[in-house]
Design a protein around this motif. Structure first.
Motif, PDB file in Angstrom:
ATOM      1  N   VAL A  33       0.818  -1.167  -0.048  1.00  0.00           N
ATOM      2  CA  VAL A  33      -0.027   0.118   0.024  1.00  0.00           C
ATOM      3  C   VAL A  33       0.798   1.197  -0.119  1.00  0.00           C
ATOM      4  N   TRP A  34       1.876   1.277   0.801  1.00  0.00           N
ATOM      5  CA  TRP A  34       2.730   2.455   0.793  1.00  0.00           C
ATOM      6  C   TRP A  34       3.500   2.540  -0.340  1.00  0.00           C
ATOM      7  N   MET A  35       4.092   1.676  -1.187  1.00  0.00           N
ATOM      8  CA  MET A  35       4.558   1.799  -2.555  1.00  0.00           C
ATOM      9  C   MET A  35       3.505   2.191  -3.625  1.00  0.00           C
ATOM     10  N   LEU A  36       2.179   1.862  -3.579  1.00  0.00           N
ATOM     11  CA  LEU A  36       1.139   2.272  -4.289  1.00  0.00           C
ATOM     12  C   LEU A  36       1.069   3.746  -4.108  1.00  0.00           C
ATOM     13  N   PHE A  37       1.030   4.186  -2.823  1.00  0.00           N
ATOM     14  CA  PHE A  37       0.866   5.551  -2.659  1.00  0.00           C
ATOM     15  C   PHE A  37       1.957   6.430  -3.004  1.00  0.00           C
ATOM     16  N   ALA A  38       3.222   5.908  -2.765  1.00  0.00           N
ATOM     17  CA  ALA A  38       4.601   6.545  -3.318  1.00  0.00           C
ATOM     18  C   ALA A  38       4.447   6.761  -5.037  1.00  0.00           C
ATOM     19  N   TYR A  40       1.777   6.888  -6.647  1.00  0.00           N
ATOM     20  CA  TYR A  40       0.886   7.950  -7.039  1.00  0.00           C
ATOM     21  C   TYR A  40       1.383   9.384  -6.817  1.00  0.00           C
ATOM     22  N   LEU A  41       2.098   9.587  -5.700  1.00  0.00           N
ATOM     23  CA  LEU A  41       2.980  10.761  -5.348  1.00  0.00           C
ATOM     24  C   LEU A  41       3.636  11.050  -6.615  1.00  0.00           C
ATOM     25  N   SER A  42       4.403  10.336  -7.243  1.00  0.00           N
ATOM     26  CA  SER A  42       5.345  10.407  -8.505  1.00  0.00           C
ATOM     27  C   SER A  42       4.528  11.012  -9.712  1.00  0.00           C
ATOM     28  N   THR A  43       3.137  11.057  -9.640  1.00  0.00           N
ATOM     29  CA  THR A  43       2.652  11.530 -10.709  1.00  0.00           C
ATOM     30  C   THR A  43       2.261  12.852 -10.562  1.00  0.00           C
ATOM     31  N   LYS A  44       2.978  13.634  -9.564  1.00  0.00           N
ATOM     32  CA  LYS A  44       2.869  15.065  -9.299  1.00  0.00           C
ATOM     33  C   LYS A  44       1.630  15.702  -9.225  1.00  0.00           C
ATOM     34  N   PRO A  45       0.525  15.156  -8.454  1.00  0.00           N
ATOM     35  CA  PRO A  45      -0.890  15.627  -8.475  1.00  0.00           C
ATOM     36  C   PRO A  45      -0.871  17.068  -8.081  1.00  0.00           C
ATOM     37  N   LYS A  46      -1.454  18.147  -8.877  1.00  0.00           N
ATOM     38  CA  LYS A  46      -1.257  19.389  -8.671  1.00  0.00           C
ATOM     39  C   LYS A  46      -2.163  19.761  -7.507  1.00  0.00           C
ATOM     40  N   TRP A  47      -3.242  19.131  -7.395  1.00  0.00           N
ATOM     41  CA  TRP A  47      -3.840  19.642  -6.163  1.00  0.00           C
ATOM     42  C   TRP A  47      -3.237  19.497  -4.826  1.00  0.00           C
ATOM     43  N   LEU A  48      -2.470  18.419  -4.898  1.00  0.00           N
ATOM     44  CA  LEU A  48      -1.549  18.014  -3.668  1.00  0.00           C
ATOM     45  C   LEU A  48      -0.432  19.094  -3.632  1.00  0.00           C
ATOM     46  N   ASP A  49       0.196  19.381  -4.542  1.00  0.00           N
ATOM     47  CA  ASP A  49       1.396  20.273  -4.636  1.00  0.00           C
ATOM     48  C   ASP A  49       1.047  21.829  -4.163  1.00  0.00           C
ATOM     49  N   ARG A  50      -0.255  22.266  -4.674  1.00  0.00           N
ATOM     50  CA  ARG A  50      -0.485  23.490  -4.028  1.00  0.00           C
ATOM     51  C   ARG A  50      -0.996  23.398  -2.592  1.00  0.00           C
TER      52      ARG A  50
END
Length: 411
Positions: A33-38, A40-50
């Motif tokens: 699960v942690w690797m899946l989330f990591a 997902y973060l590598s896709t640079k979701p802009k909503w999370l960046d801001r």
């Protein structure tokens, strides 16, 4: 929190005969699960960046990946398997471990900057393992995740736990879909501009000016950074992040000041005007951080070397605010855009302090506004050691976490 639904559905269905392996099985589940989330973060979701900033996302990405590999090792040592179940599990673990070691050397600046031997090794091997190759090697993490997915699907007593396997399959499909979207669909939406000018403004520092078309919809704020590539130049075709040095305006021009630290950045000297450039952005939170603060708050800028770049555009966009700017570099020739500081110095609400060599703590402390612990915010940009020094110093003298912002790209 993310692994809890997986652990809950798994624990409700695990056969008692495997009780001795329960803990190791849970370790493996959390690791996946942690690797899946990591990923997902590598896709640079802009909503999370801001919301939290891409540097923080990269840090979480790196730490989660390392923690997942540790748990995967405990899972491997605590469970018994044979045949293809064991083979796929071993292959995925070995691949994850190899990629982690490679990434720590070539893609984690926080480590190589602190271990001189690793830094020299990286500089030596970069002649072979260039930026584009490193990006592709890093993408093998997807193959490792697919091997884990197959590994789990081969375990009959796990597949028999329907609530868990449904959750497992949906989460895997969602992350894979996000990843494929970011690599194959999102690039089709990248903005396309062209290079207006490319000149050397200091030793080993290039200034790139890029012109965007009238149809451009880049969402840029002062202090942001963009990801760019030059599709017509081998070695420059993978996206790379750079901070903008000018405040976004109606001219649709983007100015970048880039130091040649790696093979990608050193090769930028070869790019000719009129070359096509692809851009994704903007990312960053300097201006977002300012927007969240009271308009009456004083702003103190602490900048060092090339780290001043995003702060230049932030200053330009906030000339009506009370500003104190402290800018330092190792050599006089490394102080960039001195003419801009000369112009800012003419404003009655702006104070500029420039020098060669780092400021002493007392030099800055004496120039801070009265009662600065309650009415001042700090923006910091520069080498990691410099930024962390000022964060520690300011906190020791009464500044709160909400008063300080900096962006550190160590992953």
């Amino acid at each position: 929190m993310l692994p809890l639904p997986f652990i809950q559905t798994l624990s409700n269905g695990l056969p008692i005969v495997y009780q001795s392996e329960f803990r190791a099985i849970y370790y493996g589940t959390i690791a996946y699960v942690w690797m899946l989330f990591a990923i997902y973060l590598s896709t640079k979701p802009k909503w999370l960046d801001r919301l939290i900033g891409l540097p923080e996302m990269y840090m979480v990405h790196g730490m989660l990946s390392i923690a997942a590999i540790v748990l995967a090792y405990l899972h491997k040592e605590g469970t018994a398997s044979t045949g293809w179940i064991k083979t796929t599990g071993d292959w995925s673990f070995d691949l994850f471990l190899g990629l982690m070691i490679y990434s720590l050397i070539f893609m984690a600046g926080w480590l190589t900057n602190r271990v001189p031997v690793l830094k020299k090794l990286k500089q030596l091997l970069e002649k072979i393992f260039k930026h584009e190759l490193s990006i592709w090697i890093h993408r093998l993490n997807i193959l490792a995740v697919i091997l884990v997915f197959i590994h789990v699907q081969l375990i009959s007593y796990i597949v028999a736990i329907k609530p868990f396997i449904y959750l497992f399959d949906v989460a895997s499909a969602f992350v894979l879909g996000c990843y494929l979207f970011s690599k194959f669909v999102q690039p089709l939406t990248y903005e396309q501009g062209y290079l207006l000018a490319n000149r050397t403004i200091a030793q080993n520092v290039q200034e790139l000016k890029i012109k965007m078309p009238r149809s451009s919809h880049l969402d840029l704020l002062a202090g942001d950074y963009i990801f760019l590539s030059f599709p017509d130049y081998p070695g420059l075709r993978e996206m790379h992040p750079f901070s903008i040095a000018n405040a976004p305006d109606k001219t649709r021009e983007i100015t970048l000041a880039i130091r040649g630290d790696g093979d990608f950045t050193r090769q930028l000297t070869e790019v000719k005007p009129e070359s096509m450039v692809k851009i994704d952005g903007g990312y960053g939170r300097y201006q977002e951080f300012l927007n969240d603060q009271p308009k009456s708050a004083n702003i103190v800028i602490l900048a060092g070397g090339i780290g001043v770049t995003p702060l230049l555009s932030t200053i330009d966009a906030n000339l009506n605010r009370n500003l104190q700017i402290f800018y330092t570099a190792h050599k006089q020739a490394d102080l960039l855009y001195l003419e801009r500081f000369d112009q800012w110095q003419k404003y009655s609400n702006i104070g500029c302090h420039l020098q060669v060599g780092r400021f002493k703590d007392v030099q800055v402390l004496e120039q801070l506004p009265n009662d600065w612990q309650h009415n001042t915010i700090f923006l910091i940009g520069g080498p990691s050691s410099m930024m962390h020094h000022w964060v520690r110093f300011l906190k020791q003298h009464g500044a709160g976490n909400g008063q300080i912002y900096f962006e550190e790209f160590s992953w």
